[in-house]
Design a protein around this motif. Structure first.
Motif, short mmCIF file in Angstrom:
data_model
loop_
_atom_site.label_atom_id
_atom_site.label_comp_id
_atom_site.label_asym_id
_atom_site.label_seq_id
_atom_site.Cartn_x
_atom_site.Cartn_y
_atom_site.Cartn_z
N ASP A 109 0.60 -1.20 0.08
CA ASP A 109 -0.19 -0.11 -0.03
C ASP A 109 1.30 0.96 -0.40
O ASP A 109 0.71 2.39 -0.57
N VAL A 110 1.44 1.36 0.85
CA VAL A 110 2.80 2.62 0.76
C VAL A 110 3.11 2.81 -1.32
O VAL A 110 3.53 3.85 -1.52
N ALA A 111 3.92 1.51 -1.94
CA ALA A 111 4.22 1.81 -2.94
C ALA A 111 3.10 2.47 -4.07
O ALA A 111 3.33 2.77 -4.36
N ASP A 112 1.92 1.50 -3.33
CA ASP A 112 0.32 1.80 -4.32
C ASP A 112 0.41 3.70 -3.58
O ASP A 112 -0.21 4.56 -4.83
N ALA A 113 0.77 3.57 -2.82
CA ALA A 113 0.38 5.58 -2.94
C ALA A 113 1.37 6.29 -3.58
O ALA A 113 0.79 7.15 -3.29
N PHE A 114 2.40 6.27 -3.75
CA PHE A 114 3.47 6.71 -4.57
C PHE A 114 3.32 6.43 -5.94
O PHE A 114 3.70 8.05 -6.48
N GLU A 115 2.95 5.25 -6.41
CA GLU A 115 2.68 4.98 -7.66
C GLU A 115 1.50 5.54 -8.22
O GLU A 115 1.14 6.02 -9.33
N SER A 116 0.84 5.72 -6.95
CA SER A 116 -1.33 6.76 -7.75
C SER A 116 -0.72 8.38 -7.85
O SER A 116 -1.58 9.25 -7.70
N GLU A 122 0.99 11.83 -9.05
CA GLU A 122 1.08 12.17 -9.59
C GLU A 122 2.35 13.36 -9.38
O GLU A 122 2.92 13.41 -8.70
N GLY A 123 3.56 12.79 -10.63
CA GLY A 123 4.29 13.37 -10.07
C GLY A 123 6.28 12.77 -9.76
O GLY A 123 7.02 13.10 -10.04
N PHE A 124 5.49 11.22 -8.76
CA PHE A 124 6.23 10.34 -8.53
C PHE A 124 6.53 9.54 -9.40
O PHE A 124 5.82 9.46 -10.25
N ALA A 125 8.18 9.19 -10.04
CA ALA A 125 8.62 7.92 -10.03
C ALA A 125 9.15 6.83 -9.73
O ALA A 125 10.38 7.87 -9.01
N GLU A 126 8.86 5.87 -9.77
CA GLU A 126 10.11 4.56 -9.53
C GLU A 126 11.87 5.12 -9.68
O GLU A 126 11.27 4.68 -10.70
N SER A 127 12.51 4.70 -8.73
CA SER A 127 13.80 4.98 -8.98
C SER A 127 14.77 4.68 -7.97
O SER A 127 14.59 4.52 -7.13
N ASP A 128 15.76 3.58 -8.33
CA ASP A 128 16.66 2.67 -7.51
C ASP A 128 16.07 2.72 -5.90
O ASP A 128 16.86 2.65 -4.62
N GLY A 129 15.17 1.81 -5.86
CA GLY A 129 14.37 1.38 -4.99
C GLY A 129 14.01 2.93 -4.08
O GLY A 129 13.68 2.58 -2.88
N GLY A 130 13.43 3.52 -4.42
CA GLY A 130 12.75 4.81 -3.98
C GLY A 130 11.61 5.50 -5.08
O GLY A 130 11.33 5.16 -6.12
N TYR A 131 11.47 7.23 -4.80
CA TYR A 131 10.93 7.52 -5.75
C TYR A 131 11.23 8.52 -5.72
O TYR A 131 12.14 9.31 -5.03
N THR A 132 11.07 9.51 -6.99
CA THR A 132 11.90 10.86 -7.77
C THR A 132 10.35 11.54 -7.87
O THR A 132 9.70 11.14 -8.15
N LEU A 133 10.36 13.17 -7.07
CA LEU A 133 9.37 13.43 -7.76
C LEU A 133 9.94 14.71 -9.03
O LEU A 133 11.31 15.11 -8.84
#
Length: 170
Positions: A7-14, A16-27
């Motif tokens: 659910d943490v990954a889902d929240a960031f993936e949903s 706008e502006g966040f993209a998955e990157s190297d074990g985290g997310y970039t804005l």
């Protein structure tokens, strides 16, 4: 993000502006590099780390900036960035806060814990945007700015982007 609840990954993936990157997310909606990682907390909360990289004042200008101006600007920026939690719509208590020089970059780190994944994504985005906005507000007039900072200043004052600019957008 690695080893975090789905659910943490889902929240960031949903968000706008966040993209998955190297074990985290970039804005991707800001000019400065903003990255978020998460790990399991000790209780029902998740631990988050938001890292923002921005140029030092000297790296942002074509001019030579004296030590007194560089140090005073850095100290002021550090004090102002500590107020980032006040910019959120969520009550956030920082577990750790740091502003450090790393060569020609400033690295700002916020660590906090929250139970709400969607709220955490909103807080992380707010922190990155707060760093960028506070940086631009603290631009010292009279220097010839270059690169990303010049583009931010140009965008703030004219809505365009040319890559070099002097003065202040305010």
């Amino acid at each position: 993000m690695t080893d975090v609840p789905p659910d943490v990954a889902d929240a960031f993936e949903s968000r706008e502006g966040f993209a998955e990157s190297d074990g985290g997310y970039t804005l991707e909606t800001t000019s400065f590099s903003g990255r978020v990682t998460a790990s399991e907390g000790e209780t029902w909360e998740t631990n988050y780390e938001v890292t923002v990289r921005a140029p030092t004042l000297q790296a942002a200008t074509a001019d030579d900036v004296g030590a007194a101006v560089r140090d005073g600007w850095f100290d002021t920026l550090e004090r102002r960035l500590e107020d980032a939690p006040k910019a959120t719509r969520t009550a956030v208590e920082l577990d750790e806060y740091a502003v450090e020089r790393d060569g020609e970059e400033i690295v700002v780190t916020y660590r906090f814990s929250l139970g709400g994944e969607r709220q955490a994504a909103d807080v992380a985005k707010t922190f990155v945007e707060y760093v960028e906005g506070t940086y631009v507000e603290g631009i010292v007039p009279g220097y010839d700015y270059v690169g990303t900072v010049a583009e931010l200043m140009d965008s703030a004052s004219t809505g365009g982007s040319e890559g070099t600019r002097g003065g202040t957008p305010l």
